[in-house]
Design a protein around this motif. Structure first.
Motif, PDB file in Angstrom:
ATOM      1  N   UNK A   1       0.666  10.898   9.606  1.00  0.00           N
ATOM      2  CA  UNK A   1      -0.113  11.240  10.802  1.00  0.00           C
ATOM      3  C   UNK A   1      -1.500  10.611  10.736  1.00  0.00           C
ATOM      4  N   UNK A   2      -2.114  10.638   9.559  1.00  0.00           N
ATOM      5  CA  UNK A   2      -3.423  10.001   9.400  1.00  0.00           C
ATOM      6  C   UNK A   2      -3.311   8.494   9.596  1.00  0.00           C
ATOM      7  N   UNK A   3      -2.232   7.908   9.113  1.00  0.00           N
ATOM      8  CA  UNK A   3      -2.031   6.463   9.264  1.00  0.00           C
ATOM      9  C   UNK A   3      -1.909   6.095  10.737  1.00  0.00           C
TER      10      UNK A   3
ATOM     11  N   UNK B   1       4.221   0.211   6.587  1.00  0.00           N
ATOM     12  CA  UNK B   1       3.741   1.030   5.475  1.00  0.00           C
ATOM     13  C   UNK B   1       4.557   0.705   4.233  1.00  0.00           C
ATOM     14  N   UNK B   2       3.862   0.375   3.156  1.00  0.00           N
ATOM     15  CA  UNK B   2       4.503   0.205   1.851  1.00  0.00           C
ATOM     16  C   UNK B   2       4.433   1.553   1.139  1.00  0.00           C
ATOM     17  N   UNK B   3       5.550   2.248   1.062  1.00  0.00           N
ATOM     18  CA  UNK B   3       5.585   3.625   0.581  1.00  0.00           C
ATOM     19  C   UNK B   3       5.504   3.708  -0.940  1.00  0.00           C
ATOM     20  N   UNK B   4       4.776   4.690  -1.426  1.00  0.00           N
ATOM     21  CA  UNK B   4       4.677   4.979  -2.856  1.00  0.00           C
ATOM     22  C   UNK B   4       4.525   6.485  -3.023  1.00  0.00           C
ATOM     23  N   UNK B   5       4.426   6.925  -4.270  1.00  0.00           N
ATOM     24  CA  UNK B   5       4.390   8.361  -4.517  1.00  0.00           C
ATOM     25  C   UNK B   5       3.028   8.976  -4.216  1.00  0.00           C
ATOM     26  N   UNK B   6       1.941   8.275  -4.548  1.00  0.00           N
ATOM     27  CA  UNK B   6       0.617   8.882  -4.441  1.00  0.00           C
ATOM     28  C   UNK B   6      -0.323   8.161  -3.483  1.00  0.00           C
ATOM     29  N   UNK B   7       0.050   6.975  -3.027  1.00  0.00           N
ATOM     30  CA  UNK B   7      -0.792   6.251  -2.071  1.00  0.00           C
ATOM     31  C   UNK B   7       0.088   5.376  -1.195  1.00  0.00           C
TER      32      UNK B   7
ATOM     33  N   UNK C   1      -6.046  -3.156   7.904  1.00  0.00           N
ATOM     34  CA  UNK C   1      -5.299  -2.668   6.747  1.00  0.00           C
ATOM     35  C   UNK C   1      -6.124  -1.600   6.042  1.00  0.00           C
ATOM     36  N   UNK C   2      -5.400  -0.641   5.437  1.00  0.00           N
ATOM     37  CA  UNK C   2      -6.104   0.453   4.775  1.00  0.00           C
ATOM     38  C   UNK C   2      -5.164   1.158   3.801  1.00  0.00           C
ATOM     39  N   UNK C   3      -5.736   1.630   2.700  1.00  0.00           N
ATOM     40  CA  UNK C   3      -4.982   2.398   1.713  1.00  0.00           C
ATOM     41  C   UNK C   3      -5.246   3.888   1.946  1.00  0.00           C
ATOM     42  N   UNK C   4      -4.164   4.652   2.018  1.00  0.00           N
ATOM     43  CA  UNK C   4      -4.258   6.090   2.234  1.00  0.00           C
ATOM     44  C   UNK C   4      -3.801   6.820   0.976  1.00  0.00           C
ATOM     45  N   UNK C   5      -4.596   7.761   0.534  1.00  0.00           N
ATOM     46  CA  UNK C   5      -4.263   8.546  -0.655  1.00  0.00           C
ATOM     47  C   UNK C   5      -3.439   9.761  -0.251  1.00  0.00           C
TER      48      UNK C   5
END
Length: 331
Positions: free
Chosen positions: A42-44, A10-16, A31-35
């Motif tokens: 948990x969703x990841x 996971x490449x961590x960021x503030x909003x996604x 691969x998938x982007x999570x908002x």
């Protein structure tokens, strides 16, 4: 990192959050982007585990960069699900982008893939789980480091301003900023014109009132006289003196505040060591104070989490002979 486990990076960021699932050859399985913030982990994992199972893997290992505090939700939720989290040093990710020639093509998914590759190469580590009073000591150590920087910055700023606007003031002692009488005199006023108007006697009385704020009780009369004499021909850049002296007063106030904060946080750090019953033990290391030991332990964490005493001693950067003895006794 087992061969029958896939890697979820996971490449961590503030909003996604950019997540990838890879095998041990860095082949991307999904691969998938999570908002959302890092708590969407948990969703990841709900998304990643079926992908790994479909590819024939028995489970997954979660990997990330230790970005700020964002990795802590990942640690909390992965441990709750019985999964392992490993972290990759950000410098390794940076070097990995250079190796892959991604320096001009920044992408969250590419960074996540680089993290997964480093995990598969075992170039990662298991993060420390802080517990009990160690959770308090770590932030206190960070607070102390911040205030030391703030105090040093304000002190240097004060000296620079006075060198420009009132250079004669820096000659009363070899290290005038270390003299408590000098600091008390500057607390009365950083404006030489105001000190001259006050007169010698009133200035001396005002300095006496300021001394307790700086932790002193007696005035150094030689320094006191030198400050008053330096106000008569202050020298320096006359056109900027008023503005520079005003800013020097702000720098002095910042310095005094930072020093007070350092004293407060060091008292709290010693409180934690007393509660851990380590104060007497750490002072067996020659030349090491309780505060110094608290600062070291705030960085290294609980010595009991290390495999051996020598490993902790090397991490602490102390003399191996005495610190190994400390760690062995503690364990």
């Amino acid at each position: 990192m087992r061969r029958d486990f896939a890697v979820v990076a996971v490449d961590l960021a503030s909003a996604k959050q950019a997540a990838v699932v890879t095998d041990h050859d860095s082949m991307v399985l999904g691969r998938r982007m999570f908002t959302g913030d890092a708590w969407v982990i948990d969703d990841i994992l709900d998304w990643a585990e079926p992908i790994a199972a479909k590819a024939g893997y028995a489970g997954v290992v979660l990997g990330c960069e230790p970005t700020g505090h964002r990795w802590k939700p990942l640690l909390d939720r992965s441990r709750a699900r019985g999964l392992e989290l490993v972290c990759v040093n950000p410098m390794l990710v940076h070097r990995g982008r250079e190796e892959e020639d991604f320096t001009r093509d920044r992408s969250d998914f590419k960074d996540a893939t680089i993290i997964a590759k480093r995990v598969a190469q075992l170039r990662c580590y298991v993060p420390c789980v802080l517990e009990g009073r160690w959770c308090r000591l770590r932030p206190l150590g960070a607070r102390r480091a911040d205030q030391l920087v703030a105090a040093g910055s304000a002190r240097q700023r004060l000296r620079d301003l006075l060198e420009c606007a009132w250079p004669a003031l820096l000659s009363p002692a070899s290290n005038p900023l270390d003299a408590l009488t000098w600091r008390a005199g500057m607390a009365v006023s950083t404006d030489p014109g105001r000190i001259v108007v006050m007169g010698d006697g009133a200035f001396a009385d005002a300095v006496r009132e300021q001394l307790p704020r700086w932790g002193a009780t007696r005035r150094n009369l030689r320094i006191l006289r030198a400050i008053f004499d330096a106000a008569l021909p202050p020298g320096g850049v006359e056109t900027e003196r008023a503005a520079a002296c005003e800013r020097a007063a702000y720098a002095l106030a910042d310095w005094h505040h930072a020093v007070g904060q350092i004293t407060d946080v060091e008292y709290r750090m010693v409180e934690v060591l007393d509660a851990l019953q380590l104060s007497a033990l750490v002072t067996t290391i020659i030349g090491l104070s309780v505060v110094g030991a608290a600062a070291i332990l705030a960085e290294t964490g609980d010595p009991a989490r290390y495999d051996c005493a020598r490993t902790w001693a090397k991490h602490a950067g102390l003399c191996l002979a005495v610190s190994t003895n400390f760690a062995t006794t503690y364990r």
